[in-house]
Motif scaffolding. Sequence first.
Motif, PDB file in Angstrom:
ATOM      1  N   ILE A   6     -54.484   5.110   5.800  1.00 44.69           N
ATOM      2  CA  ILE A   6     -55.372   5.209   6.938  1.00 44.69           C
ATOM      3  C   ILE A   6     -56.132   6.197   7.704  1.00 44.69           C
ATOM      4  O   ILE A   6     -55.759   6.920   7.897  1.00 44.69           O
ATOM      5  N   ASN A   7     -57.127   5.902   7.318  1.00 43.64           N
ATOM      6  CA  ASN A   7     -58.422   7.155   7.435  1.00 43.64           C
ATOM      7  C   ASN A   7     -58.591   7.289   8.948  1.00 43.64           C
ATOM      8  O   ASN A   7     -58.530   7.230   9.552  1.00 43.64           O
ATOM      9  N   PRO A   8     -57.396   9.063   8.938  1.00 44.13           N
ATOM     10  CA  PRO A   8     -57.327   9.526  10.851  1.00 44.13           C
ATOM     11  C   PRO A   8     -58.700   9.675  10.916  1.00 44.13           C
ATOM     12  O   PRO A   8     -58.980  10.082  12.531  1.00 44.13           O
ATOM     13  N   THR A   9     -59.725   9.649   9.982  1.00 43.35           N
ATOM     14  CA  THR A   9     -61.868   9.845  10.516  1.00 43.35           C
ATOM     15  C   THR A   9     -61.875   9.281  11.227  1.00 43.35           C
ATOM     16  O   THR A   9     -62.772   8.519  12.519  1.00 43.35           O
ATOM     17  N   THR A  10     -61.104   7.459  10.919  1.00 45.46           N
ATOM     18  CA  THR A  10     -61.981   6.394  11.137  1.00 45.46           C
ATOM     19  C   THR A  10     -61.052   5.568  12.016  1.00 45.46           C
ATOM     20  O   THR A  10     -61.485   4.255  12.841  1.00 45.46           O
ATOM     21  N   GLY A  11     -59.718   5.372  11.462  1.00 46.89           N
ATOM     22  CA  GLY A  11     -58.744   4.415  12.049  1.00 46.89           C
ATOM     23  C   GLY A  11     -58.101   3.436  11.430  1.00 46.89           C
ATOM     24  O   GLY A  11     -57.935   2.501  11.414  1.00 46.89           O
ATOM     25  N   GLU A  12     -59.028   3.105  10.422  1.00 46.40           N
ATOM     26  CA  GLU A  12     -59.361   2.486   9.097  1.00 46.40           C
ATOM     27  C   GLU A  12     -58.332   2.838   8.612  1.00 46.40           C
ATOM     28  O   GLU A  12     -57.518   3.219   7.447  1.00 46.40           O
ATOM     29  N   THR A  13     -57.750   1.039   8.006  1.00 48.94           N
ATOM     30  CA  THR A  13     -56.438   1.147   7.425  1.00 48.94           C
ATOM     31  C   THR A  13     -57.499   0.838   5.510  1.00 48.94           C
ATOM     32  O   THR A  13     -57.552  -0.430   5.586  1.00 48.94           O
ATOM     33  N   LEU A  71     -58.991  12.238   2.481  1.00 47.82           N
ATOM     34  CA  LEU A  71     -59.319  10.181   3.378  1.00 47.82           C
ATOM     35  C   LEU A  71     -58.044  10.138   3.747  1.00 47.82           C
ATOM     36  O   LEU A  71     -58.397   9.411   4.920  1.00 47.82           O
ATOM     37  N   GLU A  72     -57.228  10.372   3.079  1.00 50.80           N
ATOM     38  CA  GLU A  72     -55.409  10.466   3.696  1.00 50.80           C
ATOM     39  C   GLU A  72     -54.951  10.846   5.200  1.00 50.80           C
ATOM     40  O   GLU A  72     -54.296  10.443   5.956  1.00 50.80           O
ATOM     41  N   MET A  73     -55.283  12.192   4.828  1.00 48.12           N
ATOM     42  CA  MET A  73     -54.570  13.260   6.195  1.00 48.12           C
ATOM     43  C   MET A  73     -55.770  13.665   6.898  1.00 48.12           C
ATOM     44  O   MET A  73     -55.601  15.029   8.006  1.00 48.12           O
ATOM     45  N   GLY A  74     -56.978  13.763   6.774  1.00 51.06           N
ATOM     46  CA  GLY A  74     -58.085  14.548   7.170  1.00 51.06           C
ATOM     47  C   GLY A  74     -59.353  15.575   7.559  1.00 51.06           C
ATOM     48  O   GLY A  74     -59.439  16.216   7.884  1.00 51.06           O
ATOM     49  N   LYS A  75     -58.417  16.719   6.172  1.00 49.24           N
ATOM     50  CA  LYS A  75     -58.423  18.239   6.350  1.00 49.24           C
ATOM     51  C   LYS A  75     -60.150  18.335   5.727  1.00 49.24           C
ATOM     52  O   LYS A  75     -59.979  16.980   4.933  1.00 49.24           O
ATOM     53  N   PRO A  76     -60.838  19.033   6.079  1.00 49.84           N
ATOM     54  CA  PRO A  76     -61.665  19.462   6.128  1.00 49.84           C
ATOM     55  C   PRO A  76     -61.871  19.557   4.514  1.00 49.84           C
ATOM     56  O   PRO A  76     -61.391  19.830   3.520  1.00 49.84           O
ATOM     57  N   LEU A  77     -63.442  18.879   3.539  1.00 54.43           N
ATOM     58  CA  LEU A  77     -63.373  18.577   1.966  1.00 54.43           C
ATOM     59  C   LEU A  77     -62.870  20.090   1.818  1.00 54.43           C
ATOM     60  O   LEU A  77     -62.410  19.912   0.730  1.00 54.43           O
ATOM     61  N   LYS A  78     -63.641  20.512   2.476  1.00 59.58           N
ATOM     62  CA  LYS A  78     -63.847  22.362   1.420  1.00 59.58           C
ATOM     63  C   LYS A  78     -62.500  23.125   1.256  1.00 59.58           C
ATOM     64  O   LYS A  78     -61.722  23.732   0.197  1.00 59.58           O
ATOM     65  N   ALA A  79     -61.602  23.048   2.579  1.00 62.56           N
ATOM     66  CA  ALA A  79     -59.894  23.345   2.439  1.00 62.56           C
ATOM     67  C   ALA A  79     -58.991  22.355   1.146  1.00 62.56           C
ATOM     68  O   ALA A  79     -58.453  23.008   0.788  1.00 62.56           O
ATOM     69  N   ALA A  80     -59.830  21.248   0.881  1.00 62.82           N
ATOM     70  CA  ALA A  80     -58.922  20.206   0.255  1.00 62.82           C
ATOM     71  C   ALA A  80     -59.161  20.628  -1.235  1.00 62.82           C
ATOM     72  O   ALA A  80     -58.543  20.774  -1.456  1.00 62.82           O
ATOM     73  N   ILE A  81     -60.431  21.089  -1.307  1.00 64.93           N
ATOM     74  CA  ILE A  81     -61.005  21.354  -2.972  1.00 64.93           C
ATOM     75  C   ILE A  81     -59.660  23.320  -2.742  1.00 64.93           C
ATOM     76  O   ILE A  81     -59.483  22.951  -4.220  1.00 64.93           O
ATOM     77  N   ALA A  82     -59.851  23.699  -1.711  1.00 69.01           N
ATOM     78  CA  ALA A  82     -59.379  25.201  -1.648  1.00 69.01           C
ATOM     79  C   ALA A  82     -57.761  24.534  -2.787  1.00 69.01           C
ATOM     80  O   ALA A  82     -57.141  24.796  -3.497  1.00 69.01           O
ATOM     81  N   GLU A  83     -57.248  23.708  -1.860  1.00 73.38           N
ATOM     82  CA  GLU A  83     -55.692  23.040  -2.039  1.00 73.38           C
ATOM     83  C   GLU A  83     -55.692  23.028  -3.512  1.00 73.38           C
ATOM     84  O   GLU A  83     -54.765  23.393  -3.820  1.00 73.38           O
ATOM     85  N   GLY A 339     -60.359   8.047  15.721  1.00 73.58           N
ATOM     86  CA  GLY A 339     -60.347   9.012  15.331  1.00 73.58           C
ATOM     87  C   GLY A 339     -59.690  10.051  16.146  1.00 73.58           C
ATOM     88  O   GLY A 339     -59.447   9.862  17.247  1.00 73.58           O
ATOM     89  N   ASN A 340     -59.009  10.342  15.355  1.00 73.15           N
ATOM     90  CA  ASN A 340     -57.993  11.496  16.416  1.00 73.15           C
ATOM     91  C   ASN A 340     -57.667  12.716  15.960  1.00 73.15           C
ATOM     92  O   ASN A 340     -57.602  13.957  15.487  1.00 73.15           O
ATOM     93  N   PHE A 341     -59.218  12.907  16.597  1.00 71.14           N
ATOM     94  CA  PHE A 341     -59.922  14.212  17.309  1.00 71.14           C
ATOM     95  C   PHE A 341     -59.275  14.758  18.298  1.00 71.14           C
ATOM     96  O   PHE A 341     -59.313  14.426  19.345  1.00 71.14           O
ATOM     97  N   TYR A 342     -59.050  16.087  18.231  1.00 65.65           N
ATOM     98  CA  TYR A 342     -58.970  17.579  19.238  1.00 65.65           C
ATOM     99  C   TYR A 342     -59.674  18.530  19.402  1.00 65.65           C
ATOM    100  O   TYR A 342     -59.393  19.073  18.400  1.00 65.65           O
TER     101      TYR A 342
END
Length: 455
Positions: A6-13, A71-83, A339-342
């Motif tokens: 479920i895309n946390p940015t949009t809420g779309e399944t 897509l799945e958990m919403g971390k910034p793409l640059k952080a995901a690449i580093a992971e 989206g689940n933004f805080y």
Amino acid sequence: MAIATINPTTGETIKVFDSLTDEEIAHKLALGQTAFQQYRYTSFLERSHWLQQAATILDQEKTEFAQLLTLEMGKPLKAAIAEVEKCAVVCRYYAENAADFLADVTVKTDASHSFIKYQPLGIILAVMPWNFPFWQVFRFAAPALMAGNVGLLKHASNVPQSALAIEDIFHRAGFPVGVFQTLLIGAGKVADLIADDRVKAATLTGSEPAGASLAAAAGKQIKKTVLELGGSDPFIVLESADLETAVNTAVTARMLNNGQSCIAAKRFIIAESIADQFEKLLLAKFQSLKVGDPMQPDTDIGPLATPDILQDLDQQVKIAVKSGGKILTGGYALSDGAGNFYPPTIIIDVPPVHPIAKEEFFGPVALLFRVADIDAAIKLANDIPFGLGASAWTNNQQECDRLIQEIEAGAVFINGMVKSDPRLPFGGIKRSGYGRELSIQGIHEFVNVKTVWVK
């Protein structure tokens, strides 16, 4: 909880998966057990080759994998690449060092020959969280597989595609069939897996309740567990610190992974003499962070992983304010659009004795506390049920020595941000868990340390 992307940015399944049936689980257990009977006798050279291949796949396809994480958990793409890059590093680390870590150790006794031998246990169950969908798994899998064990992964239900991708990486790397398998199942199936005689041990990274549940189930079966649970890490800044560097690091340490990290700095404990300046600088930097689509390269903070996490965080902030805390910035869920933004949030004046001050805030919320001196800083840092990591800032050697000696945590970083490194053991004390991952200590967690005595 449904097993679904479920895309946390949009809420779309995006995609929903069926949970494995009991028959399918039984088949995977049988496959894993059969694989272990042969895999346990493979050489370190063979295992190292396969793990190096996994690292190569991770490096070559890091952008595609990173997009899946985002897509799945919403971390910034640059952080995901580093992971993903870090996962390749831990694979290479154990591929290169496992043979030495697990080599026989000769001990002089009254025997003709006595030594310590390290041997694999069998199937190890890994119950892993969503916040670092690849890293949490690879830091378990790399040492476990190099030791000759086989792995069963029960991943978080909101990152099923990441879980399947990891299984595919090991398969494409050349590991024998059944050596690493993903189980798309709910948490309710974990106790049954632990009760199965073929599962020899388990590891979990996650919440306190999840850890307690797994440990209780394993305890009934007298099975080894390693737990890495929550944390509310202190970030101590004393008067002699390099204030600018400390503030810059504080932002990164709190906002890492949208604030959803067990070892993120969460409680900022600042010497009174520099507290006004620290607060002013931190506020400006928090207010400059961009919240938005994590796929965009200029986004600093993406969404929280699920609506429940957003709701829990918002409730904690409300309790903190009710307790006497004051919000300097943020402090509310963003409601314009899906989206689940805080937003990045700073709260001051929360009474340290209030229960909310001792809880873990799993999102981009920083609690600031002022203290008179190092004695008060250490006391406040330790006055929580957690003991995962701690970051402390000082250029005074006596203060440094005291912080290292007296802070109750599995890791203390002086003038730096708490982070995991394959070369160093990682884990906590108190309610943050037990056991260690990474380094030589991590690979020794799931082996039989066998004493051999020959006359």
